[in-house]
Design an enzyme around this catalytic site. Structure first.
Site, PDB file in Angstrom:
ATOM      1  N   ALA A 185       1.005   3.949   7.452  1.00 23.74           N
ATOM      2  CA  ALA A 185       1.339   5.344   7.719  1.00 23.74           C
ATOM      3  C   ALA A 185       0.092   6.156   8.066  1.00 23.74           C
ATOM      4  O   ALA A 185       0.185   7.316   8.437  1.00 23.74           O
ATOM      5  CB  ALA A 185       2.039   5.957   6.512  1.00 23.74           C
ATOM      6  N   ASN A 219       0.821  -1.203   0.000  1.00 30.17           N
ATOM      7  CA  ASN A 219       0.000   0.000   0.000  1.00 30.17           C
ATOM      8  C   ASN A 219       0.859   1.259   0.000  1.00 30.17           C
ATOM      9  O   ASN A 219       1.056   1.877  -1.044  1.00 30.17           O
ATOM     10  CB  ASN A 219      -0.971  -0.013   1.191  1.00 30.17           C
ATOM     11  CG  ASN A 219      -1.948   1.133   1.156  1.00 30.17           C
ATOM     12  OD1 ASN A 219      -1.900   1.984   0.272  1.00 30.17           O
ATOM     13  ND2 ASN A 219      -2.835   1.189   2.116  1.00 30.17           N
ATOM     14  N   ASP A 220       1.396   1.615   1.174  1.00 28.41           N
ATOM     15  CA  ASP A 220       2.144   2.873   1.273  1.00 28.41           C
ATOM     16  C   ASP A 220       3.278   2.979   0.258  1.00 28.41           C
ATOM     17  O   ASP A 220       3.571   4.071  -0.227  1.00 28.41           O
ATOM     18  CB  ASP A 220       2.715   3.018   2.687  1.00 28.41           C
ATOM     19  CG  ASP A 220       1.621   3.272   3.711  1.00 28.41           C
ATOM     20  OD1 ASP A 220       0.586   3.840   3.334  1.00 28.41           O
ATOM     21  OD2 ASP A 220       1.803   2.894   4.882  1.00 28.41           O
ATOM     22  N   VAL A 221       3.904   1.849  -0.066  1.00 24.94           N
ATOM     23  CA  VAL A 221       5.068   1.900  -0.959  1.00 24.94           C
ATOM     24  C   VAL A 221       4.686   2.199  -2.398  1.00 24.94           C
ATOM     25  O   VAL A 221       5.550   2.334  -3.263  1.00 24.94           O
ATOM     26  CB  VAL A 221       5.887   0.595  -0.917  1.00 24.94           C
ATOM     27  CG1 VAL A 221       6.426   0.357   0.481  1.00 24.94           C
ATOM     28  CG2 VAL A 221       5.069  -0.584  -1.393  1.00 24.94           C
ATOM     29  N   THR A 222       3.347   2.307  -2.681  1.00 28.91           N
ATOM     30  CA  THR A 222       2.916   2.644  -4.033  1.00 28.91           C
ATOM     31  C   THR A 222       2.270   4.020  -4.073  1.00 28.91           C
ATOM     32  O   THR A 222       1.814   4.458  -5.117  1.00 28.91           O
ATOM     33  CB  THR A 222       1.863   1.641  -4.535  1.00 28.91           C
ATOM     34  OG1 THR A 222       0.705   1.748  -3.691  1.00 28.91           O
ATOM     35  CG2 THR A 222       2.385   0.227  -4.487  1.00 28.91           C
TER      36      THR A 222
END
Lengths: 464, 100
Positions: free
Chosen positions: A434, A393-396
């Site tokens: 996050a 999720n956050d890494v995209t």
């Protein structure tokens, strides 16, 4: 065996350990590297036996204990599922830490066995070295236990913070230094025990404020600590193998922590001083208005991917939780049969420890030359037809590139949104670790697949 | 003036940190998990200290407190040595090139 000869043999085992790490520079040489490591360990143990010399009855007990521990270790190594690697590594770190504490205690109680002086009059340098080794070992032990409990899900992954936390840690840290100083003056065993107890407490306090997704940093950091603890004991025992190994492991863990922090664009202290999740989670979700989302099913996804010429898979922690790696491999096999080019994109902090995703994909028999790191593959998204995001999720999140207000601004992210269409497998629209909304969900070229990662992938395989 | 042996050990220590620094940077990121498990296994060379601790003293009295701590440390380190190397081996077996 003379002390000089055994010192040379310890040097050889130190060199073999260096070669063990060197082997890991490529999967081809890695297995050979592991054998070097085993050889180094065998040499160190045999030389220790030979240098003690007298094969008394105690020798038998040592062998028995060695075999008992060894069989427990072997049993664990063969039984552990690959998805449980992060907690296994954390558990192993705790054992190294505790072993360091025990050796230090033993050396303190019977210094003459190690040529360190006599009880009540231990050499000053040795006293400092053994108390540092014991303190770092104790921090490693209790810290790793907390990390283990969090990774295992026995303890909540949420950061536990309270007022004055950092001041307490600072005071305790200073207390350890003062106690070591007074220990050197008085040689009192009570001070020695207090150092160990306070260090146990510091280990716990250090790890509880750190949240689940920061675990890659924590594990690497504890890895580093276990190395420094070993080096401290190595100085006490005047043993080269232990000093070399401690330095290797210490710097290895430090480098991994650095890589992980860089993967999140956060400083080491920022991670250690407490997680994101605890701060402004509520403010962002309150202001969020309902935005339209395109919702798809397995058939849509299968159709899109079958007609694509290239697909990039972006796995994340969700894939590990759902154990979806085998289903994913089946899906990729089916796609390849249709002539689709498939590759995998791994973000440095995907999962709960460094390299976590790579191991899971390797377990599912994905050839490692189809798996790419962020820098290697990020430009390819622009030319790719479908990005299949499974459990990440956050890494995209493109917000990291566009919104300076965002807590993850500046974090390197995978440019998933540049591909023609994005398939996003997720159980709900809830924000990631996050605590921020992912812009990607609302893009025109994104199709959300609301389901468990494994179930959805299996359904796609069926409709292919 | 004679150089304290401690200085020699410190030199080995510092040089090893540098060796470690360069060797670890050359480790491919896809093998970072095996790197952690193998560093974990090799740091259990602390078993050397545990064996000395366990066998310290005369053979009639090797169950004094200090020996017992030594024996306990042997078990812990042995779990790590066998567990660490074997699980690393198991992982590395999976990193094989596939024929296409």
């Amino acid at each position: 065996m003379s002390a000089n000869l055994s010192a040379l043999f310890y040097l050889i085992s130190g060199i073999l350990f260096i070669l063990a790490l060197r082997g890991l520079s490529s999967p081809e040489t890695s297995r050979q590297g592991n054998y070097f490591g085993i050889a180094g360990m065998a040499i160190a143990i045999i030389v220790t036996f030979l240098s003690i010399g007298s094969f008394s009855s105690g020798f038998i007990y040592v062998l028995i204990f060695l075999l008992v521990g060894g069989s427990i270790g072997a049993f664990i190594a063969f039984r552990i599922p690959m998805t449980a690697m992060p907690e296994l590594v954390a558990g192993f770190h705790s054992l190294v830490g505790l072993a360091a504490v025990f050796v230090a205690i033993s050396a303190f109680l019977k210094p003459e066995a190690f040529n360190l002086g006599i009880v009540g009059n231990i050499k000053l340098a040795s006293l400092i070295e053994m108390s540092l080794g014991a303190a770092i070992g104790a921090i490693t032990f209790s810290g790793s236990i907390i990390a283990f409990l969090k990774l295992r899900g026995i303890m909540s992954g949420a950061p536990i913070t309270f007022k004055g936390q950092h001041i307490i840690n600072l005071v305790l840290g200073l207390a350890i230094i003062f106690l070591i100083y007074y220990l050197c003056l008085s040689q009192s065993s009570n001070l020695f025990w207090s150092i160990i107890l306070i260090s146990f407490l510091v280990g716990v306090l250090l790890i509880i404020p750190i949240g689940g997704a920061d675990m890659p940093v924590v594990i690497s950091m504890l890895n580093s600590y276990s190395g420094w603890a070993a080096a401290g004991i190595g100085f006490t025992l005047e043993n080269t193998a232990l000093i070399i190994t401690g330095a290797l492991v210490g710097s290895s863990g430090a480098i991994l922590s650095y890589i992980m922090c860089k993967g999140m664009n956060r400083s080491f202290f920022n991670v250690i001083l407490g997680g994101w999740g605890a701060t402004d989670q509520t403010s962002s979700s309150e202001t969020k208005e309902q935005k339209p989302v395109k919702n798809g099913n397995a058939d849509d996804a299968a159709f899109l991917m079958k007609n694509a010429s290239s697909v990039i898979i972006v796995p994340g922690y969700g894939m590990a939780v759902a154990q979806a790696q085998h289903a994913l491999r089946e899906m990729v096999d089916a796609l390849k049969k249709n002539g689709v080019k498939v590759s995998y994109a791994i973000h440095p902090v995907a999962g709960r420890m460094p390299g976590h995703m790579n191991v899971l994909l390797a377990e599912a028999n994905v050839p490692y030359d189809e798996v790419f790191e962020l820098e290697e593959i990020n430009n390819d998204f622009a030319n790719c037809d479908v990005a299949y995001v499974i459990g990440a999720n956050d890494v995209t999140n493109p917000v990291a590139k566009s919104d300076p207000q965002s807590p993850i601004y500046g974090m390197p992210v995978l440019d998933v949104e540049k591909s023609k269409s994005v398939l996003f497998v997720k159980r709900s629209l809830s924000p990631g670790y996050a605590g921020i909304d992912n812009d990607l969900f609302y893009r025109d070229n994104t199709l959300m697949l609301f389901a468990d990662a494994k179930k959805m992938t299996e359904e796609i395989v069926k409709s292919l | 003036m004679e150089i304290d042996p401690f200085i020699f050990r410190l030199s080995i220590f510092i040089l090893s940190i540098f060796v470690g620094y360069y060797v670890v940077w050359s480790v491919t990121p896809s093998l970072h998990t095996p790197l952690m498990s193998v560093t974990n296994a090799i740091s259990s060379v602390i078993i050397v200290g545990a064996i000395i601790a366990a066998l310290a003293g005369s053979s009639e009295s090797f169950f004094e407190t200090s020996n017992i701590f030594g024996f306990l440390a042997i078990i812990l380190a042995a779990v790590n040595i066998f567990g660490g190397f074997l699980v690393t081996q198991r992982m590395l077996q999976m990193y094989k090139k596939k024929k296409k």
